[in-house]
Design an enzyme around this catalytic site. Structure first.
Site, mmCIF file in Angstrom:
data_model
loop_
_atom_site.group_PDB
_atom_site.id
_atom_site.type_symbol
_atom_site.label_atom_id
_atom_site.label_comp_id
_atom_site.label_asym_id
_atom_site.label_seq_id
_atom_site.Cartn_x
_atom_site.Cartn_y
_atom_site.Cartn_z
ATOM 1 C CE LYS A 52 -3.732 -2.567 2.124
ATOM 2 N NZ LYS A 52 -4.472 -2.974 3.330
ATOM 3 C CD GLN A 96 -3.226 -4.534 6.545
ATOM 4 O OE1 GLN A 96 -3.187 -3.581 5.775
ATOM 5 N NE2 GLN A 96 -3.874 -5.661 6.248
ATOM 6 C CG ASP A 119 -9.598 -0.038 4.925
ATOM 7 O OD1 ASP A 119 -9.324 -0.362 3.745
ATOM 8 O OD2 ASP A 119 -8.831 -0.236 5.879
#
Ligand code: NDP
Length: 304
Positions: A52, A96, A119
Site C-alpha cells: 500500500k 491494517q 477502507d
C-alpha cells in the site's frame, strides 16, 4: 472458452487514472496523504502495508507509515487515531487488520473520522452505501464492480449471487450490485440448498474463505465467476486436490512451498464465460481502490 478477467490490467488502468487526478490536485497545491497504521510484526500484514505504501509512492500520494508495538493499548490507539483525524496532511487513515487481541478493533475503527475512512468500514459510510449515497465504499467490493464494468459484463437485470455476508466484503458487494440494478441473493453458512442458489447465478461472487468450495456442479455454465477468496495451500495433498498436473502451479509450489487458491475450484472456471483468477484477480484491485478512495477523500474533504 472462458475469458480471464485480468485484475493486473484493470488495476493498472485505475492507478493511471488516480495518478492523473493526483497531478491535477498538485497543480492546485494539494497532495493527498494516507496514514497506514501497522501494529506489531505480523508478516502478512507487513507485506500488505508495504504494498500500500509503495502504491502511494508510485502515484504521488504521500504516505505516513506508523508502527505501534504489538503491546499497544486501545487507549493509545484511540489517541493516535484522534491525532490523525486532526492532521490536515492526512486524507485517509488505514488501520491494517487483524489487530492484537487486547485492542478493541470495533471501537477503534469507529473512531476514525468517516471522511478519512478510506477502507469504508465506518457505520456512517456503511449507512451511506445502503442509502445509495456512497462516499467511501469498501475497497474489495468496489474492485469487484470495477472489474465487471470495465470488462463490459452486464449487471443490470442479472441475477447476482454473493456467497458470504461479512461487513467488509459480502454485504457491501451485495449492496453495490443492487445499486447497479442486479437482482441479488446473499448466501451464508446457514443457507439451505446452497447449490440451488449458486446454480441460478449469472454473476457469482464468492467471499467465504474456503479453498475451492464452489465446485463446477454448483455453477451455471456460462456464468461470470468473481473469486474474492484468498487461501494459501501448503501441503502436497491440498495442492493435488486443485492443481494436479498444472505445470505452472507446480513450479510456484516447488519454489515457494505454497500457492494460492480462491473460494472457487479451478475446474468451475472452465465452464464459466468469464472469471477472475487467484492470484491475479480481485486481490490486485483492492490496493488500486484504496488509492482511488484516498484521492476521493482528499477531494471530498476540500469540497472538490
Ligand atoms: P469472513 O470470515 O469475515 O466471512 C466469511 C463469510 O462466509 C461469512 O459470512 C460466512 O457465513 C460465510 N461462509 C463461511 N463458510 C461458508 C459455507 N460453508 N457456506 C456458505 N457461506 C459460508 O471473511 P471475509 O469476508 O473477510 O473474507 C472472505 C474471503 O475473501 C477470505 O478468503 C479472505 O481472505 C478474502 N478477502 C480477499 C480480499 C482481497 O483483497 N481479495 C480482501 C478481503 C478478504 P456466516 O456469516 O453465516 O458465518
Amino acid at each position: 472458452m472462458a475469458k480471464v478477467l485480468d485484475g493486473a490490467a484493470i488495476a493498472a488502468q485505475i492507478k493511471q487514472e488516480v495518478a492523473e487526478e493526483v497531478r491535477a490536485l498538485a497543480s492546485r497545491g494539494i497532495r493527498p496523504g494516507l496514514a497506514a497504521v501497522l501494529v506489531g510484526n505480523v508478516a502478512a500484514s507487513e507485506i500488505y502495508v508495504g504494498s500500500k505504501v509503495r502504491a502511494c509512492e508510485e502515484l504521488g500520494i504521500s504516505s505516513d507509515l506508523i508502527t505501534p508495538p504489538s503491546d499497544v493499548t486501545t487507549a493509545q490507539m484511540l489517541e493516535l487515531v484522534e491525532q490523525l483525524n486532526h492532521r490536515d496532511d492526512i486524507d485517509g487513515i488505514l488501520i491494517q487488520l487483524p489487530l492484537p487481541p487486547q485492542i478493541d478493533s470495533k471501537n477503534l475503527l469507529d473512531a476514525i473520522h468517516p471522511a478519512k475512512d478510506v477502507d469504508g468500514f465506518h457505520p456512517i459510510n456503511a449507512g451511506r452505501l445502503q442509502a445509495g449515497r456512497p462516499a467511501l465504499a469498501p475497497c474489495t467490493p468496489a474492485g469487484v464492480i470495477e472489474i465487471l464494468k470495465r470488462s463490459h459484463i452486464p449487471i443490470a437485470g442479472k441475477h447476482a449471487v454473493v456467497l458470504g455476508r461479512s461487513d467488509i466484503v459480502g454485504k457491501p458487494a451485495a449492496m453495490l450490485l443492487l445499486h447497479e440494478n442486479a437482482t441479488v441473493t446473499i448466501c451464508h453458512s446457514k443457507t439451505e440448498d446452497l447449490a440451488e442458489h449458486t446454480r441460478r447465478a449469472d454473476i457469482l461472487v464468492a467471499a467465504i474463505g474456503r479453498p475451492g468450495f464452489v465446485t463446477a456442479d454448483m455453477v451455471r455454465p456460462g456464468a461470470t465467476l468473481i473469486d474474492v477468496g484468498i487461501n494459501r495451500l501448503t501441503t502436497r495433498e491440498e495442492f493435488d486436490r486443485f492443481f494436479a498436473g498444472d505445470a505452472k502451479r507446480e513450479a510456484t509450489f516447488a519454489k515457494r512451498g505454497s500457492t494460492l487458491v480462491g473460494d472457487i475450484h479451478p475446474k468451475a472456471f472452465e465452464i464459466s464465460s468469464a472469471y477472475t483468477p487467484v492470484p491475479g484477480g480481485v486481490g490486485l484491485l483492492t490496493i488500486a481502490m484504496l488509492m482511488a478512495n484516498t484521492v476521493r477523500a482528499a477531494k471530498l474533504r476540500r469540497g472538490i
